[in-house]
Motif scaffolding. Structure first.
Motif, mmCIF file in Angstrom:
data_model
loop_
_atom_site.group_PDB
_atom_site.id
_atom_site.type_symbol
_atom_site.label_atom_id
_atom_site.label_comp_id
_atom_site.label_asym_id
_atom_site.label_seq_id
_atom_site.Cartn_x
_atom_site.Cartn_y
_atom_site.Cartn_z
ATOM 1 N N ILE A 59 0.849 -1.202 0.000
ATOM 2 C CA ILE A 59 0.000 0.000 0.000
ATOM 3 C C ILE A 59 0.880 1.245 0.000
ATOM 4 N N GLN A 60 0.700 2.062 -1.012
ATOM 5 C CA GLN A 60 1.457 3.305 -1.115
ATOM 6 C C GLN A 60 0.821 4.361 -0.209
ATOM 7 N N VAL A 61 1.635 4.935 0.652
ATOM 8 C CA VAL A 61 1.133 5.957 1.570
ATOM 9 C C VAL A 61 1.744 7.301 1.199
ATOM 10 N N THR A 62 0.874 8.269 0.994
ATOM 11 C CA THR A 62 1.305 9.629 0.675
ATOM 12 C C THR A 62 0.722 10.576 1.723
ATOM 13 N N ASN B 234 -5.832 12.520 4.544
ATOM 14 C CA ASN B 234 -7.095 13.208 4.256
ATOM 15 C C ASN B 234 -8.074 12.328 3.477
ATOM 16 N N ASP B 235 -7.723 11.067 3.280
ATOM 17 C CA ASP B 235 -8.590 10.133 2.560
ATOM 18 C C ASP B 235 -8.995 9.010 3.521
ATOM 19 N N LYS C 239 -8.110 3.872 6.304
ATOM 20 C CA LYS C 239 -8.635 2.654 6.925
ATOM 21 C C LYS C 239 -8.017 1.408 6.294
ATOM 22 N N LYS C 240 -7.856 1.437 4.981
ATOM 23 C CA LYS C 240 -7.263 0.292 4.268
ATOM 24 C C LYS C 240 -5.829 0.054 4.751
#
Length: 197
Positions: free
Chosen positions: A80-83, A88-89, A94-95
């Motif tokens: 999972i790419q985290v930015t 803010n999403d 949650k994912k």
């Protein structure tokens, strides 16, 4: 620039400062910084997993299903790419939390099962990795706690009057806090039975 323009710029600056704009800037950066530390500790945990898996694989009789779940959970968590936008999403957040929760659960199961393997428990490499993993889990907990506090301060500002008006004008929405995957499951107290032998 004329005197009138200077006055307008000064008045606008004072109004922005007085309505909490600068506080939003400060707390927004604080939440991002706290979140970065959470990610840092998650990465440390993910980096430890291949070493733990390699050590455990040395135990021929070890439960392959447990090991496979750890490998799969790590692969999912690191895919999972985290930015900065992830904060803010709510769905992406949650994912990501769910994937990290699965990895934590899989590692807990691995450590619990490893207690049944005397050779593994006495393996020096495994003992060192176990200590590192426990230390990392503690760091993750501290980092998450700091993030929770930073989000709390930010959200109080975003929801309080009159700073909520500033939040509305400049688009400072309340941020997602940290939650557990299954609140109902952890709310149930464990059953302790001293009659078991």
């Amino acid at each position: 620039m004329s005197m009138k323009r200077w006055f307008l710029v000064l008045a606008a600056t004072l109004m922005l400062g007085g309505c909490g704009y600068n506080d939003f800037q400060s707390l927004d950066e604080q939440t991002k910084s706290a979140w970065s530390e959470v990610l840092n500790q998650y990465q440390r945990r993910a980096d430890l997993v291949p070493n733990i898996v390699a050590t455990v694989k040395g135990e021929a009789a070890f439960e392959q299903e447990t090991l496979t779940k750890v490998i799969e959970a790590r692969a999912k968590a690191t895919s999972i790419q985290v930015t900065p936008e992830t904060l803010n999403d709510p769905e992406a957040f949650k994912k990501f939390q769910a994937a990290q929760g699965e990895l934590g659960t899989a590692l807990s199961r691995l450590m619990a099962v490893s207690e049944q393997y005397p050779n593994l428990k006495t393996n020096e490499g495994f003992k060192d990795l176990r200590v590192q993993l426990e230390g990392t889990e503690n760091r993750v907990t501290v980092a998450r706690n700091r993030y929770i506090q930073a989000v709390q301060q930010y959200n109080v500002l975003a929801r309080s009057f009159p700073s909520n008006l500033t939040a509305m004008v400049f688009g400072y929405h309340p941020k997602e806090g940290f939650t557990v995957q299954n609140e109902a499951a952890i709310a149930t107290p464990p059953v302790v039975d001293f009659n078991k032998k």
